[in-house]
Structures are given as structure tokens and as C-alpha cells.
Design an enzyme around this catalytic site. Structure first.
Site, PDB file in Angstrom:
ATOM      1  N   LYS A   1       1.550   4.018  -3.084  1.00 14.18           N
ATOM      2  CA  LYS A   1       1.295   5.453  -2.897  1.00 14.18           C
ATOM      3  C   LYS A   1       2.554   6.264  -3.186  1.00 14.18           C
ATOM      4  O   LYS A   1       2.505   7.333  -3.809  1.00 14.18           O
ATOM      5  CB  LYS A   1       0.807   5.719  -1.478  1.00 14.18           C
ATOM      6  CG  LYS A   1      -0.593   5.217  -1.172  1.00 14.18           C
ATOM      7  CD  LYS A   1      -1.642   6.019  -1.922  1.00 14.18           C
ATOM      8  CE  LYS A   1      -3.050   5.676  -1.449  1.00 14.18           C
ATOM      9  NZ  LYS A   1      -4.076   6.456  -2.183  1.00 14.18           N
TER      10      LYS A   1
ATOM     11  N   TYR B   1       0.833  -1.208   0.000  1.00 12.07           N
ATOM     12  CA  TYR B   1       0.000   0.000   0.000  1.00 12.07           C
ATOM     13  C   TYR B   1       0.867   1.257   0.000  1.00 12.07           C
ATOM     14  O   TYR B   1       0.698   2.150  -0.839  1.00 12.07           O
ATOM     15  CB  TYR B   1      -0.925  -0.007   1.219  1.00 12.07           C
ATOM     16  CG  TYR B   1      -1.817   1.199   1.324  1.00 12.07           C
ATOM     17  CD1 TYR B   1      -3.039   1.242   0.657  1.00 12.07           C
ATOM     18  CD2 TYR B   1      -1.443   2.303   2.089  1.00 12.07           C
ATOM     19  CE1 TYR B   1      -3.865   2.357   0.752  1.00 12.07           C
ATOM     20  CE2 TYR B   1      -2.258   3.423   2.187  1.00 12.07           C
ATOM     21  CZ  TYR B   1      -3.468   3.437   1.519  1.00 12.07           C
ATOM     22  OH  TYR B   1      -4.274   4.551   1.609  1.00 12.07           O
TER      23      TYR B   1
ATOM     24  N   ARG C   1     -15.979   1.702   6.345  1.00 13.19           N
ATOM     25  CA  ARG C   1     -14.804   0.845   6.420  1.00 13.19           C
ATOM     26  C   ARG C   1     -14.516   0.533   7.882  1.00 13.19           C
ATOM     27  O   ARG C   1     -14.565   1.424   8.735  1.00 13.19           O
ATOM     28  CB  ARG C   1     -13.603   1.545   5.774  1.00 13.19           C
ATOM     29  CG  ARG C   1     -13.805   1.825   4.290  1.00 13.19           C
ATOM     30  CD  ARG C   1     -12.669   2.650   3.712  1.00 13.19           C
ATOM     31  NE  ARG C   1     -12.847   2.897   2.288  1.00 13.19           N
ATOM     32  CZ  ARG C   1     -12.050   3.652   1.547  1.00 13.19           C
ATOM     33  NH1 ARG C   1     -10.988   4.245   2.118  1.00 13.19           N
ATOM     34  NH2 ARG C   1     -12.278   3.833   0.255  1.00 13.19           N
TER      35      ARG C   1
ATOM     36  N   LEU D   1      -8.772   8.488   7.745  1.00 16.61           N
ATOM     37  CA  LEU D   1      -9.779   9.506   7.481  1.00 16.61           C
ATOM     38  C   LEU D   1     -11.040   9.248   8.298  1.00 16.61           C
ATOM     39  O   LEU D   1     -11.540   8.115   8.343  1.00 16.61           O
ATOM     40  CB  LEU D   1     -10.127   9.533   5.996  1.00 16.61           C
ATOM     41  CG  LEU D   1      -9.017   9.978   5.046  1.00 16.61           C
ATOM     42  CD1 LEU D   1      -9.458   9.787   3.600  1.00 16.61           C
ATOM     43  CD2 LEU D   1      -8.654  11.433   5.301  1.00 16.61           C
TER      44      LEU D   1
END
Length: 231
Positions: A123, A119, A154, A146
Site C-alpha cells: 500500500k 500488505y 470478509r 471497513l
């Protein structure tokens, strides 16, 4: 130009862009109609690989990219990369063709092209690819978890909302960048980054995101030297 207007941060940013006195037109590029009307809004339906051809002749000043998914939602590393790298670069190249000089993109805290974690490595690779496209200004926002309501919640973000008041104050110093942050703050920080008017490549984490979020059209913040690492 805005990509990702149907997502959490992108939807919030769209609202702020439409309300902003410093933008007269907002091109929201989506794969399906937004179903939203506004005098300043131009919603364009796109096919990402063909985006550059679809928008020949379009001219814009700033581009905001809120595209992103998760490995769980994508279903595979290849599908994840198709969104978080390929789609971002399709948009970025279309923005360059539209004479955009500033590209503002949401990435992730810890992004690093040399990371062993897929991940974060992905990015980081996206960040480097965007920075190499030749924009006069690239603002890379690197939030942690977030916080905000999603159509499809999520698990990690639900957990984050519950424990953020307890964990956040413990993350200080070098760990402050890991603090969960409201998506609303990130959306306002994207607009703030454009208003700051900096030239070069900049990366912003928690503390800087909060400062940018409070920036108004006539305000500026102290300019730091462009850097490759996290803010």
C-alpha cells in the site's frame, strides 16, 4: 472518472457522485457492465493494461480510485499486487492522460513502503508511485477496518462489526486512526476530499475522514500543510 465501482466503497461513491450537483458526468470504468442506468453515468468497459490507449481523447477533472482486494481473495502476493498497485497505476496514468488534476485513492491505515508487512508495504509503495505521477492534487484516504455489507463477507469485517462498538471507544490518541469506519463514511470522504480543493499530497485517517464526509459542495475545511506522513 471512477475505478472500482463494483466494490463496497466504490459502489457507495458512485451513488454519491451521481447525486452530486458539482459533477455533470461520471465515467465509471469497470471490467464488466454495471447494469445501472443514469443520465450522468457513462459506464466504460476496460482492460487495465490497455486503459491509457482505450481512453485517448477523454477529458475529466477528478479521478477516484477504489480498487483493492485482500491477500485471501487474490490468492497470492503477486495477484494482490496486480490489483492494489498495478491496476491502480494503470488507472492513475490514464487519468493523467485525461487531464485529471486531482486523484483521490483509498489506501490503508499504516501504509508504509518501508514496512516489514507485505500488505502495508505494498500500500505504501502504491501511495508513493501515485504521488510521483505529477497530479496537482493527490488525496490518500487511509481507513482502518471497513464496515458495511459485501456480496462476499470478509471474516475480519464481520468481526469488526460485532466488536466495533466495544473496541472503538478504547482507541484514542495516536491509536484513533485504527478505529473501524463505515464504508459509507469513506465514500463520502472521497467526495469531500475533492470538494476541499487542496493542492499537494494529503493523507487522511479516521478523524479527518469523518470531517471530510460531512463536507458539502460550498464548504471548505482548514488547509494543513502537505505532508508525507499520516494525518
Amino acid at each position: 472518472m471512477l475505478a472500482g465501482a463494483t466494490g463496497l466503497v466504490g459502489g457507495l461513491l458512485l451513488r454519491h457522485l451521481l447525486d452530486a450537483p458539482d459533477y455533470s458526468r461520471v465515467f465509471a470504468l469497470t471490467r464488466r457492465p454495471l447494469g445501472k442506468e443514469h443520465p450522468k453515468l457513462a459506464n466504460r468497459i476496460v482492460i487495465f493494461p490497455r486503459m491509457a490507449d482505450q481512453f485517448k481523447g477523454l477529458a475529466a477533472q477528478d479521478a477516484f480510485c477504489c480498487l483493492g482486494t485482500t491477500l485471501a481473495e487474490a490468492g497470492s502476493q503477486e495477484a494482490f499486487r496486480a490489483v492494489d498497485v498495478d491496476a491502480v497505476l494503470y488507472f492513475a496514468r490514464a487519468a493523467r492522460a485525461a487531464q485529471v488534476t486531482r486523484f483521490v485513492v483509498v489506501s490503508s491505515v499504516g501504509a508504509d513502503s518501508g514496512s516489514k508487512k507485505f500488505y502495508l508495504r505494498t500500500k505504501g509503495e502504491m501511495e508513493e508511485a501515485v504521488a510521483d505521477l505529477g497530479f496537482a492534487s493527490v488525496d490518500i484516504l487511509q481507513p482502518s477496518l471497513l464496515l458495511g455489507p459485501r456480496k462476499s463477507p470478509r471474516v475480519m469485517e464481520i468481526t469488526g462489526r460485532l466488536f466495533a462498538p466495544l473496541i472503538g471507544p478504547l482507541l484514542t490518541g495516536a491509536r484513533e486512526a485504527l478505529r473501524p469506519i463505515p464504508a459509507e463514511t469513506v465514500a463520502r470522504a472521497m467526495l469531500g476530499a475533492a470538494r476541499a480543493g487542496r493542492r499537494g499530497v494529503y493523507r487522511y485517517t479516521y478523524a479527518d475522514l469523518r470531517k471530510l464526509a460531512d463536507l458539502r459542495p460550498t464548504q471548505t475545511i482548514p488547509v494543513q500543510s502537505p505532508k508525507k506522513g499520516s494525518a
